[in-house]
Scaffold this motif. Structure first.
Motif, PDB file in Angstrom:
ATOM      1  N   ILE A 215       6.147   0.441  -3.923  1.00  0.00           N
ATOM      2  CA  ILE A 215       5.436   0.625  -4.411  1.00  0.00           C
ATOM      3  C   ILE A 215       4.625   1.741  -3.262  1.00  0.00           C
ATOM      4  CG2 ILE A 215       2.444  -0.989  -5.156  1.00  0.00           C
ATOM      5  CD1 ILE A 215       3.805  -3.007  -4.965  1.00  0.00           C
ATOM      6  N   TYR A 216       4.181   1.640  -2.687  1.00  0.00           N
ATOM      7  CA  TYR A 216       3.645   2.811  -1.637  1.00  0.00           C
ATOM      8  C   TYR A 216       4.765   4.144  -1.361  1.00  0.00           C
ATOM      9  CZ  TYR A 216       5.508   1.811   3.227  1.00  0.00           C
ATOM     10  OH  TYR A 216       6.910   1.248   3.435  1.00  0.00           O
ATOM     11  N   THR A 217       5.753   3.835  -1.510  1.00  0.00           N
ATOM     12  CA  THR A 217       7.068   4.802  -1.784  1.00  0.00           C
ATOM     13  C   THR A 217       6.889   6.345  -3.477  1.00  0.00           C
ATOM     14  OG1 THR A 217       8.729   4.348  -0.117  1.00  0.00           O
ATOM     15  CG2 THR A 217       9.000   5.970  -1.458  1.00  0.00           C
ATOM     16  N   MET A 218       6.864   5.076  -4.316  1.00  0.00           N
ATOM     17  CA  MET A 218       6.238   6.160  -6.200  1.00  0.00           C
ATOM     18  C   MET A 218       5.069   6.771  -5.483  1.00  0.00           C
ATOM     19  SD  MET A 218       6.970   3.213  -9.233  1.00  0.00           S
ATOM     20  CE  MET A 218       5.235   2.333  -9.138  1.00  0.00           C
ATOM     21  N   ILE A 219       3.785   5.588  -5.490  1.00  0.00           N
ATOM     22  CA  ILE A 219       2.798   6.302  -5.096  1.00  0.00           C
ATOM     23  C   ILE A 219       2.427   7.556  -4.911  1.00  0.00           C
ATOM     24  CG2 ILE A 219       0.234   5.804  -5.258  1.00  0.00           C
ATOM     25  CD1 ILE A 219       0.232   2.782  -5.382  1.00  0.00           C
TER      26      ILE A 219
END
Lengths: 377, 52
Positions: A215-219
Motif C-alpha cells: 500500500i505505501y510503496t504503491m502510493i
C-alpha cells in the motif's frame, strides 16, 4: 502453379534465417531448459511470423476487416502496441506471486536493488553514443533491469519497432545469468569477501507489515512517478491481493491461470513481432550487445554497493549479495547462493539475496516509469 | 547532437538519482514502519498477557 499457391515463392534468405533462429529458441527451451515458458512460445511466434503468405500477423486497422486480421496481429496491436494490456497484467500476476518478506526484513536491500539499476543508465548512454534516438536508448537501457515485463511495456510505448529484440534480449540474458554474472562477481570480489559468513535467517515479518508494504510503496512511488502506475501500481495491487489473505481464489487465479494465459499470449506476440524485415538489421546486433552490457553493468553496480556495505556494516556482510539486485528473480539470488556455498560450505545466502532481488523488480519498474514519464502525455 | 547529449546526460543523472533517492526513502519508511509495528505488536502481546 504449385509455386504460386504455396509459400515457397516468397521464402527468401532473411525469412529462412529467422525461422532457423525460431527453431534455435525452441531447441534451447526443449533441450537446455533455458526459460522454456518464454523461449518456446517466442520461437513458435517467430516461425509463424516469418512463414510467408499466412496473414497471421496482419493487424486490424483501416482497410483491414476482422476477417483479414490475423490472430497474432490482433495480439500485437491490442496486447502490445496500442493498449499494452499484456505486460501490465503480467505485473499484476508477478505481484501475486512475489513474497517481499526478505526485503521487509532487511530494508537496506532496497539500496542494493537501486545500485544494480546502474546498468540501465550505462546502456542508455551507450545507445545514445551509438546513434539511437532517446526513446530507443531508453528501451535498450531497460534491458539492464533484467525484468521482461518492464522491458516489454517500456519498449511497447517508446519504441515498438524494436520490441521483439529488446524483449528477447531481456529473457535470453535472464536465462544466461549463470553465465554472465559469476565472472563479474569473481572479478570484483576477493575470495575472503566471498567467504564472509552471514546468519542464514532473517527476522520474521508480521502479516500487518506485509499488508502495509504494497500500500505505501504503491502510493509513494506512483505519487512521485505517476507513469510508473501500470508497472509498480499493478505489481503492488497483485501483492496486496496475495498478502491480504481474504481473496485466495483471486490470488490463486492470478498466480496460475491468469499468469499462464497471459504468458502464452504475450510470448507468442513477442515472437510475432520479429519478422525478418524488422530484425535483419545491423542495429539488432548493437541492441543485443548493449543489452548484455546493461546486464553486466547492473551486476557491477550491485556488487560495488555490496562492497561499500561490507566496509560500513557492523554485522558481517557478503558483498556478492549486491549482484542479486539486478532482479532476474530468483535466478540472480540462486547464483549468489551457489557462489557463496562454493567458497564457504556454511554459508546460506539465499534469503539475504532475495531482498535485493525483489528490490530490483521495484527499482527497474521505477526506472521504466521514469523513462515513460519523459515521453508520455 | 550537443542538444541530444545534454538531454541524455540529464536523463542519466535525474533518472538514476531518482531511483536511488526513491529506494532510500522506501528503505527508511520500511525500516520505521517495521519498528513501529514490532513495538505495537509486542505491546499488544504484553497487554493480552496481562489480561490473562
Amino acid at each position: 502453379m504449385f509455386k504460386f499457391i504455396t509459400g515457397f515463392s516468397m521464402l527468401d534468405l532473411p525469412h529462412v534465417i529467422m525461422i532457423l533462429v525460431g527453431l534455435g529458441f525452441i531447441f534451447l527451451a526443449l533441450y537446455k531448459k533455458w526459460e522454456p515458458y518464454e523461449l518456446l512460445p517466442i520461437g513458435c511466434g517467430m516461425i509463424l511470423a516469418n512463414l510467408p503468405f499466412t496473414g497471421i500477423t496482419t493487424q486490424p486497422g483501416p482497410g483491414v476487416g476482422p476477417a483479414q486480421a490475423g490472430v497474432l496481429g490482433i495480439l500485437l496491436k491490442y496486447g502490445l502496441y496500442q493498449w499494452t494490456l499484456l505486460p501490465q497484467f503480467i505485473f499484476f500476476c508477478i505481484g501475486a506471486m512475489t513474497d517481499f518478506s526478505p526485503l521487509i526484513a532487511n530494508p537496506r536491500a532496497f539500496i542494493l536493488g537501486a545500485a544494480a539499476q546502474l546498468g540501465i543508465y550505462f546502456a542508455f548512454l551507450g545507445a545514445v553514443l551509438l546513434g539511437f534516438s532517446i526513446p530507443e536508448a531508453c528501451s535498450i537501457g531497460i534491458i539492464g533491469g533484467a525484468d521482461g515485463p518492464t522491458t516489454i511495456y517500456t519498449t511497447g510505448v517508446l519504441a515498438p519497432h524494436i520490441l521483439g529484440i529488446t524483449a528477447t534480449a531481456a529473457y535470453s540474458y535472464m536465462a544466461m545469468v549463470a553465465i554472465i554474472q559469476p565472472p563479474i562477481i569473481n572479478l570484483l570480489t576477493s575470495p575472503e569477501e566471498r567467504k564472509i559468513y552471514m546468519k542464514p535467517m532473517l527476522r520474521p515479518v508480521s502479516k500487518l507489515e506485509r499488508v502495509l508494504f504494497p500500500i505505501y510503496t504503491m502510493i509513494i512511488v506512483v505519487l512521485l512517478i505517476p507513469k510508473s502506475a501500470p508497472l509498480v501500481g499493478m505489481l503492488m495491487v497483485g501483492n496486496l491481493f496475495r498478502e491480504s489473505g481474504v481473496v485466495p481464489r483471486l490470488t490463486e487465479t492470478a498466480q496460475n491461470s491468469l499468469m499462464n494465459i497471459i504468458t502464452i499470449l504475450l510470448m507468442l506476440a513477442i515472437g510475432a513481432s520479429m519478422p525478418a524485415e524488422a530484425v535483419m538489421h545491423p542495429r539488432t546486433l548493437l541492441v543485443l550487445l548493449l543489452g548484455l552490457l546493461a546486464f553486466a553493468f547492473g551486476t557491477v553496480g550491485g556488487v560495488l554497493m555490496g562492497k561499500i556495505y561490507c566496509k560500513i556494516s557492523k554485522e558481517p556482510f557478503n558483498p556478492m549479495i549486491g549482484a542479486a539486485g539486478v532482479s532476474a528473480v530468483p535466478m540472480a539470488a540462486r547464483i549468489v547462493q551457489h557462489l557463496g556455498q562454493k567458497e564457504n560450505k556454511q554459508n546460506f545466502l539465499l534469503m539475504h539475496a532475495m531482498g535485493p532481488n525483489v528490490a530490483g523488480v521495484i527499482g527497474s519498474a521505477i526506472a521504466g516509469g521514469y523513462f515513460l514519464s519523459l515521453f508520455m502525455k | 547532437m550537443a542538444e541530444k547529449w545534454k538531454q541524455a546526460f540529464e536523463i542519466f543523472t535525474i533518472g538514476f538519482g531518482m531511483v536511488i533517492i526513491l529506494m532510500i526513502a522506501l528503505s527508511l519508511i520500511t525500516e520505521y514502519v517495521g519498528k513501529f509495528i514490532q513495538k505495537f505488536e509486542a505491546k499488544k502481546k504484553s497487554q493480552s498477557g496481562e489480561g490473562k
